[in-house]
Design a protein around this motif. Structure first.
Motif, mmCIF file in Angstrom:
data_model
loop_
_atom_site.group_PDB
_atom_site.id
_atom_site.type_symbol
_atom_site.label_atom_id
_atom_site.label_comp_id
_atom_site.label_asym_id
_atom_site.label_seq_id
_atom_site.Cartn_x
_atom_site.Cartn_y
_atom_site.Cartn_z
ATOM 1 N N THR A 118 0.861 -1.194 0.000
ATOM 2 C CA THR A 118 0.000 0.000 0.000
ATOM 3 C C THR A 118 0.892 1.238 0.000
ATOM 4 O O THR A 118 0.783 2.107 -0.875
ATOM 5 N N ILE A 119 1.802 1.291 0.965
ATOM 6 C CA ILE A 119 2.704 2.438 1.044
ATOM 7 C C ILE A 119 3.709 2.395 -0.109
ATOM 8 O O ILE A 119 4.021 3.415 -0.727
ATOM 9 N N LYS B 176 4.648 5.945 -7.003
ATOM 10 C CA LYS B 176 3.922 7.008 -7.718
ATOM 11 C C LYS B 176 4.613 8.359 -7.512
ATOM 12 O O LYS B 176 4.856 9.082 -8.483
ATOM 13 N N VAL B 177 4.933 8.711 -6.236
ATOM 14 C CA VAL B 177 5.533 10.040 -6.026
ATOM 15 C C VAL B 177 6.964 10.116 -6.568
ATOM 16 O O VAL B 177 7.448 11.200 -6.857
ATOM 17 N N SER B 178 7.616 8.966 -6.717
ATOM 18 C CA SER B 178 8.959 9.020 -7.317
ATOM 19 C C SER B 178 8.831 9.027 -8.840
ATOM 20 O O SER B 178 9.819 8.926 -9.547
ATOM 21 N N PHE C 23 -2.587 9.892 -3.182
ATOM 22 C CA PHE C 23 -2.513 8.615 -3.895
ATOM 23 C C PHE C 23 -2.959 7.471 -2.986
ATOM 24 O O PHE C 23 -3.740 6.611 -3.368
ATOM 25 N N LEU C 24 -2.478 7.496 -1.723
ATOM 26 C CA LEU C 24 -2.827 6.412 -0.801
ATOM 27 C C LEU C 24 -4.340 6.311 -0.620
ATOM 28 O O LEU C 24 -4.904 5.231 -0.563
ATOM 29 N N SER C 25 -5.005 7.462 -0.549
ATOM 30 C CA SER C 25 -6.452 7.435 -0.333
ATOM 31 C C SER C 25 -7.202 6.862 -1.526
ATOM 32 O O SER C 25 -8.300 6.363 -1.383
ATOM 33 N N LYS D 199 -10.150 5.390 2.980
ATOM 34 C CA LYS D 199 -9.331 5.043 4.151
ATOM 35 C C LYS D 199 -8.086 4.306 3.690
ATOM 36 O O LYS D 199 -8.123 3.559 2.715
ATOM 37 N N ILE D 200 -7.005 4.503 4.425
ATOM 38 C CA ILE D 200 -5.775 3.812 4.046
ATOM 39 C C ILE D 200 -5.696 2.513 4.824
ATOM 40 O O ILE D 200 -5.772 2.508 6.054
ATOM 41 N N LYS D 201 -5.577 1.415 4.100
ATOM 42 C CA LYS D 201 -5.551 0.107 4.762
ATOM 43 C C LYS D 201 -4.203 -0.556 4.533
ATOM 44 O O LYS D 201 -3.730 -0.608 3.404
ATOM 45 N N VAL D 202 -3.615 -1.036 5.623
ATOM 46 C CA VAL D 202 -2.347 -1.756 5.475
ATOM 47 C C VAL D 202 -2.386 -3.058 6.279
ATOM 48 O O VAL D 202 -3.249 -3.242 7.142
ATOM 49 N N VAL D 203 -1.411 -3.914 5.973
ATOM 50 C CA VAL D 203 -1.267 -5.164 6.729
ATOM 51 C C VAL D 203 -0.330 -4.868 7.903
ATOM 52 O O VAL D 203 0.714 -4.239 7.728
ATOM 53 N N LEU D 204 -0.735 -5.273 9.097
ATOM 54 C CA LEU D 204 0.108 -5.013 10.280
ATOM 55 C C LEU D 204 0.681 -6.337 10.790
ATOM 56 O O LEU D 204 0.091 -7.405 10.575
#
Ligand code: NAD
Length: 373
Positions: A254-255, A261-263, A325-327, A336-341
């Motif tokens: 996700t991140i 994208k930003v790079s 972009f994350l959103s 919402k930003i969802k990630v694996v923890l």
């Protein structure tokens, strides 16, 4: 109003979608020959990119001479993973009279695999195809799981199907010609598999020499690829269409995708995923889910294999477009930003069948500072 009449279309899939992944060194021709002896096809086509077409010219000529395989090459690169390439390939195979009983072979990296799988899934409503991944990323990731597809102007992998290959042949000999940058892209996925699923595997990887890939022990390399294939196939067979467990494969992504994208896609996918894994590990640690010791081991393996030096290149990047972009990432629901923890190395957080969790901007900002951005 007349009575509504109903017809039920009962779909109980009787189709067995299982397939084998065969891994070894210098096995390609033998395995292919045995497969072609056992299965009769009206036509066989091999799809590859322009780069591999040149590098493996001799091998491809042999295939076309000795096995009457038609070779189709498309222009190399992600920018050509699109509907225009598919349309061109459809015209080419139609002109060569490919029919329902024909076979396609995807010979290349993830781009070739995704394109060929998609082509096989839509041509005459589906023909057989086999995967011969030649990049490390394709060997341990994209050739397994049946996701096929192409990019559109609007986004990556927006059009696609779930379609399984009949066989995957992984020959580590092909890695000899793979550039180092591409090895790193694939190895980031291997590290990911160990972090989300298998602490023993992680321990083995953290003890590898940083220049393992310069002079690889091909037996050990086959074992590593095999373990990653086992993990990926375990996950995807339990969740073929990505509604549950399969989410864990998005760890770091996700991140990572936001960073890519930003790079402006100048930073390699592997580095972005690695930094994404670091940030998601920091967030897990800051939530007191992951121990400091496990976090340290994750940071150390990423440092050892040279993934984190890229952080410097991202300093000063546009934080706002990163968050925007994350959103909008398609993995995220309702902005919402969802990630694996992580709970520990080898185990991700799971709550009521869910494997990805909302995080907020503050947590990402804090993680970015901690990661030395
Ligand atoms: N279907 C899935 O589940 C899945 C999963 C992950 C990634 N993907 C997709 O995979 C793609 C990325 O895969 P990739 O990194 O393999 O990209 P790629 O296919 O573009 O290959 C990268 C580069 O390496 C070259 N290459 C490949 N094998 C080589 C070899 N043996 N020797 C020399 N050069 C070689 C290619 O020509 C290309 O230039 C993306 O499009 C991504 O969306 C799909």
């Amino acid at each position: 109003m007349s009575r509504i009449k109903k017809v039920f279309v009962r779909l109980k899939s009787k189709i067995d979608n299982s397939y084998r992944i065969l891994i070894g060194h210098n096995i390609f021709l033998d395995v292919l020959e045995r497969y072609l002896k056992k299965n009769i096809f009206s036509k066989i086509g091999l799809v590859t990119d322009s780069n591999l077409f040149v590098i493996y010219e001799k091998l491809l000529k042999k295939l076309s001479r000795e096995y009457r395989i038609e070779i189709f090459a498309f222009p190399e690169g992600e920018k050509n993973k699109n509907l225009t390439t598919i349309s061109n390939l459809i015209s080419e195979i139609t002109r060569k009279n490919f029919d329902r009983k024909s076979l396609l072979i995807a010979f290349g990296g993830g781009v070739t695999g995704d394109l060929t799988g998609f082509l096989a899934s839509i041509y005459m409503r589906g023909i057989k195809f086999i995967q011969v991944p030649t990049s490390l990323l394709a060997m341990v990731d994209s050739s397994i799981g049946g996701k096929t597809g192409v990019d559109t102007e609007e986004g990556k992998n927006l059009v696609g199907t779930f379609f399984q290959p009949s066989l995957v042949i992984i020959d580590t000999e092909f890695l000899k010609t793979l550039p180092r940058k591409e090895i790193k892209n694939g190895f980031a996925e291997i590290i990911k598999h160990s972090i989300i699923f298998d602490e023993k595997y992680f321990s083995m990887l953290e003890n590898l020499s940083p220049d393992f890939f310069v002079r690889p022990d091909f037996d050990l390399l086959s074992n590593i690829i095999k373990r990653s294939c086992e993990i990926k196939s375990y996950v995807v067979t339990r969740d073929e269409k990505e509604s549950g467990l399969r989410q864990i494969l998005n760890f770091g992504h996700t991140i990572g995708h936001g960073l890519e994208k930003v790079s402006n896609f100048s930073m390699p996918h592997g580095n972005c995923v690695a930094i994404g894994m670091l940030l998601e590990a920091i967030i897990s640690k800051n939530r007191y889910l992951l121990s400091f010791d496990d976090f340290r081991r994750i940071r150390e393996i990423l440092t050892k294999f040279d993934y984190l030096e890229a952080i410097g290149e991202l300093r000063g990047f546009d934080l706002k477009s990163f968050f925007d972009f994350l959103s909008y990432d398609k993995k995220n629901v309702k902005g919402k930003i969802k990630v694996v923890l992580l709970k520990k190395i080898g185990k991700t957080l799971r709550k009521r069948g869910n494997y990805s969790f909302d995080i907020n901007y503050k947590e990402i900002e804090k993680a970015l500072t901690e990661a030395n951005f």
